[in-house]
Write an enzyme that holds these catalytic residues in place. Structure first.
Site, PDB file in Angstrom:
ATOM      1  N   CYS A  53     -10.082   6.381  -7.341  1.00  0.00           N
ATOM      2  CA  CYS A  53     -11.425   5.710  -6.614  1.00  0.00           C
ATOM      3  C   CYS A  53     -12.088   6.169  -5.399  1.00  0.00           C
ATOM      4  O   CYS A  53     -13.345   6.179  -5.215  1.00  0.00           O
ATOM      5  CB  CYS A  53     -11.732   4.611  -6.716  1.00  0.00           C
ATOM      6  SG  CYS A  53     -10.427   3.783  -5.268  1.00  0.00           S
ATOM      7  N   LYS A  88      -8.664   5.033   1.843  1.00  0.00           N
ATOM      8  CA  LYS A  88      -7.672   6.022   1.000  1.00  0.00           C
ATOM      9  C   LYS A  88      -8.185   7.347   1.018  1.00  0.00           C
ATOM     10  O   LYS A  88      -7.330   8.582   1.108  1.00  0.00           O
ATOM     11  CB  LYS A  88      -7.746   6.098  -0.594  1.00  0.00           C
ATOM     12  CG  LYS A  88      -6.780   3.650  -1.294  1.00  0.00           C
ATOM     13  CD  LYS A  88      -5.566   4.258  -1.249  1.00  0.00           C
ATOM     14  CE  LYS A  88      -4.873   3.543  -1.577  1.00  0.00           C
ATOM     15  NZ  LYS A  88      -4.015   3.892  -1.456  1.00  0.00           N
ATOM     16  N   SER A 129      -6.293   6.805  -4.819  1.00  0.00           N
ATOM     17  CA  SER A 129      -6.763   6.653  -6.418  1.00  0.00           C
ATOM     18  C   SER A 129      -7.341   7.452  -6.967  1.00  0.00           C
ATOM     19  O   SER A 129      -8.430   7.619  -5.938  1.00  0.00           O
ATOM     20  CB  SER A 129      -7.169   5.329  -6.150  1.00  0.00           C
ATOM     21  OG  SER A 129      -7.541   4.452  -7.095  1.00  0.00           O
TER      22      SER A 129
HETATM   23  N1  LIG Z   1      -1.938   0.738 -10.002  1.00  0.00           N
HETATM   24  C1  LIG Z   1      -2.600   1.372 -10.755  1.00  0.00           C
HETATM   25  O1  LIG Z   1      -3.681   1.835 -11.739  1.00  0.00           O
HETATM   26  C2  LIG Z   1      -2.920   2.602  -9.362  1.00  0.00           C
HETATM   27  C3  LIG Z   1      -3.848   3.911  -9.892  1.00  0.00           C
HETATM   28  C4  LIG Z   1      -4.275   4.320  -9.114  1.00  0.00           C
HETATM   29  C5  LIG Z   1      -3.623   4.756  -7.452  1.00  0.00           C
HETATM   30  N2  LIG Z   1      -2.920   3.539  -7.830  1.00  0.00           N
HETATM   31  C6  LIG Z   1      -1.878   4.432  -5.817  1.00  0.00           C
HETATM   32  O2  LIG Z   1      -0.400   3.415  -5.950  1.00  0.00           O
HETATM   33  C7  LIG Z   1       0.118   2.229  -5.236  1.00  0.00           C
HETATM   34  C8  LIG Z   1       0.600   1.518  -5.225  1.00  0.00           C
HETATM   35  O3  LIG Z   1       0.028   0.994  -6.279  1.00  0.00           O
HETATM   36  P1  LIG Z   1       0.542  -0.524  -7.364  1.00  0.00           P
HETATM   37  O4  LIG Z   1      -0.226  -0.214  -8.431  1.00  0.00           O
HETATM   38  O5  LIG Z   1       2.500   0.199  -6.977  1.00  0.00           O
HETATM   39  O6  LIG Z   1       0.825  -1.917  -6.372  1.00  0.00           O
HETATM   40  P2  LIG Z   1       1.196  -2.907  -6.556  1.00  0.00           P
HETATM   41  O7  LIG Z   1       2.111  -3.035  -7.648  1.00  0.00           O
HETATM   42  O8  LIG Z   1       0.019  -3.928  -6.259  1.00  0.00           O
HETATM   43  O9  LIG Z   1       2.229  -2.292  -4.865  1.00  0.00           O
HETATM   44  C9  LIG Z   1       1.894  -2.275  -3.592  1.00  0.00           C
HETATM   45  C10 LIG Z   1       3.164  -2.383  -3.383  1.00  0.00           C
HETATM   46  O10 LIG Z   1       2.752  -2.622  -1.424  1.00  0.00           O
HETATM   47  C11 LIG Z   1       3.151  -4.002  -0.729  1.00  0.00           C
HETATM   48  N3  LIG Z   1       2.980  -3.728   0.485  1.00  0.00           N
HETATM   49  C12 LIG Z   1       1.595  -4.437   0.600  1.00  0.00           C
HETATM   50  N4  LIG Z   1       0.798  -4.161   1.402  1.00  0.00           N
HETATM   51  C13 LIG Z   1       1.720  -4.126   2.571  1.00  0.00           C
HETATM   52  C14 LIG Z   1       2.146  -4.517   3.876  1.00  0.00           C
HETATM   53  N5  LIG Z   1       1.447  -5.427   4.641  1.00  0.00           N
HETATM   54  N6  LIG Z   1       3.991  -4.376   4.310  1.00  0.00           N
HETATM   55  C15 LIG Z   1       4.298  -4.293   3.338  1.00  0.00           C
HETATM   56  N7  LIG Z   1       4.246  -3.861   1.821  1.00  0.00           N
HETATM   57  C16 LIG Z   1       2.925  -4.217   1.839  1.00  0.00           C
HETATM   58  C17 LIG Z   1       3.130  -4.480  -1.881  1.00  0.00           C
HETATM   59  O11 LIG Z   1       4.113  -5.808  -1.252  1.00  0.00           O
HETATM   60  P3  LIG Z   1       3.937  -7.303  -1.848  1.00  0.00           P
HETATM   61  O12 LIG Z   1       3.627  -7.556  -3.414  1.00  0.00           O
HETATM   62  O13 LIG Z   1       4.523  -8.329  -1.499  1.00  0.00           O
HETATM   63  O14 LIG Z   1       1.824  -7.868  -1.283  1.00  0.00           O
HETATM   64  C18 LIG Z   1       3.717  -3.922  -3.108  1.00  0.00           C
HETATM   65  O15 LIG Z   1       5.204  -4.169  -3.225  1.00  0.00           O
HETATM   66  C19 LIG Z   1      -1.251   2.155  -3.959  1.00  0.00           C
HETATM   67  O16 LIG Z   1      -2.192   3.163  -3.050  1.00  0.00           O
HETATM   68  C20 LIG Z   1      -2.757   2.544  -5.525  1.00  0.00           C
HETATM   69  O17 LIG Z   1      -3.834   3.126  -5.035  1.00  0.00           O
HETATM   70  C21 LIG Z   1      -2.230   2.659  -8.611  1.00  0.00           C
END
Ligand SMILES: NC(=O)c1ccc[n+]([C@@H]2O[C@H](COP(=O)([O-])OP(=O)(O)OC[C@H]3O[C@@H](n4cnc5c(N)ncnc54)[C@H](OP(=O)(O)O)[C@@H]3O)[C@@H](O)[C@H]2O)c1
Length: 324
Positions: free
Chosen positions: A112, A143, A110
């Site tokens: 951040c 991260k 990310s």
């Molecule tokens: N969204 C943004 O703007 C953004 C920006 C930069 C980087 N990112 C990066 O992209 C990645 C994904 O982000 P996202 O936005 O897709 O987040 P998200 O929609 O919350 O998805 C994360 C997924 O990980 C699963 N997860 C979390 N803890 C877990 C565990 N202990 N065991 C198994 N599964 C687990 C969650 O399942 P549950 O929901 O069931 O817990 C969810 O399906 C992250 O690394 C984030 O830092 C996102």
């Protein structure tokens, strides 16, 4: 049976916003040999369960898009969970992937990870040059550890085991699967919800916090998925040309930023909101600019395809379709 079977690909976090976009992108590109587990089926903080999963499934490639993510409020309220869960998830997945013979892994980080006062635009070399934003420091530290873990495994086992673990750092993402929670969502989903609700209730104005002048960068999540598959499959000699063993992560941004006031006008257009937009300048603005330097991935031949207007139309349509 084919003599050249497709790689077996594990997408960790396949139901999240980024993971589900990676699945869509892989399907679009003709990959069919994918494996996933929901959080309920496999808790990635559980080392023995993760070990068993890798021993049984033996994937060839891993996209690590599972993480505990959240806004400022969640990060401030649950800092222990943010650092513990994220470190455990990535330590387990990266280490067990290595033990089971996975050669290619992509870790999602990310923006951040960069210091609070990094000069703009933020290049990959800004990592570890200053203090982090305190509100999400535990998350950012996890991260950064993920990037360094991939690098350390490459450095120790790259030649002997043919390991090639890479990291991508996305800017702010938006699109289908986003979190539209009224109090705890990022800028774009929050604006889409507020303008949509203002239109439905015929509210005369929407008030935006701050002056509207801070500039931010946003990337449509399918572009991020496209970049992830692109980086995963880049020839190693080309990847190595633009990275180094201890600075191996690659920024993925849209390539330009937008003032919050301009973004609000775009969202008003997309949601067909006809009322006034006003600014509450008594509220804090945050950093004047947060913009990634994406020149490395651009030099490698990748650029974002979905412009802001198209992306907002797609995001709004998924919001109305009930992705919240
Ligand atoms: N969204 C943004 O703007 C953004 C920006 C930069 C980087 N990112 C990066 O992209 C990645 C994904 O982000 P996202 O936005 O897709 O987040 P998200 O929609 O919350 O998805 C994360 C997924 O990980 C699963 N997860 C979390 N803890 C877990 C565990 N202990 N065991 C198994 N599964 C687990 C969650 O399942 P549950 O929901 O069931 O817990 C969810 O399906 C992250 O690394 C984030 O830092 C996102």
């Amino acid at each position: 049976m084919s003599t050249n079977p497709q790689p077996k690909i594990y997408i960790a976090g396949h139901r999240g916003m980024v993971g589900s976009a990676i699945v869509r992108e892989l399907l679009r590109k003709g990959y069919t040999n994918m494996v996933y587990r929901t959080h309920a089926e496999l808790d990635l903080t559980n080392q023995s369960a993760v070990r068993q999963f890798f021993e049984t499934e033996k994937p060839d490639q891993v996209y690590l898009a599972a993480a505990k993510v959240g806004g400022i409020h969640a990060n401030n309220t649950y800092p222990a969970e943010f650092i513990y869960d994220n470190l455990m998830v990535q330590n387990n997945v990266i280490h067990q992937a290595f033990l089971s013979g996975v050669k290619k892994l992509l870790f999602l980080g990310s923006s951040c990870i960069y210091p609070k006062r990094a000069s703009q635009p933020m290049g990959e070399d800004a990592l570890l040059t200053g203090q982090l934003e305190p509100t999400n420091e535990p998350y950012a530290i996890a991260k950064i550890a993920g990037i360094k873990m991939c690098e350390s495994y490459n450095r120790q086992y790259g030649s002997s085991h043919g390991l090639d673990y890479r990291s991508v750092m996305p800017t702010n993402l938006y699109g289908p699967g986003d979190n539209y929670h009224p109090e705890n969502s990022h800028v774009i989903p929050a604006l889409l919800r507020r303008f949509h609700e203002a239109k439905v209730s015929n509210a005369p104005e929407v008030v935006i916090w701050g002056t509207g002048t801070p500039r931010r960068e946003f990337l449509y999540v399918d572009d991020m998925a496209d970049a992830s598959v692109f980086v995963m499959n880049l020839d190693k000699t080309i990847y190595d040309l633009l990275t180094s063993p201890m600075e191996s992560h690659i920024n993925v941004g849209f390539g330009s930023d937008i003032a919050i006031a301009e973004l609000a006008s775009e969202v008003a257009k997309v949601t067909d909101y006809q009322g006034r937009i006003t600014f509450d300048i008594s509220k804090p603005d945050g950093a004047p600019r947060k913009f990634m330097d994406s020149s490395k991935i651009n030099a490698l031949g990748w650029a974002a395809k979905v412009n802001m207007h198209e992306g907002l139309v797609l995001a709004y349509s998924s919001f109305r379709g009930g992705w919240s």
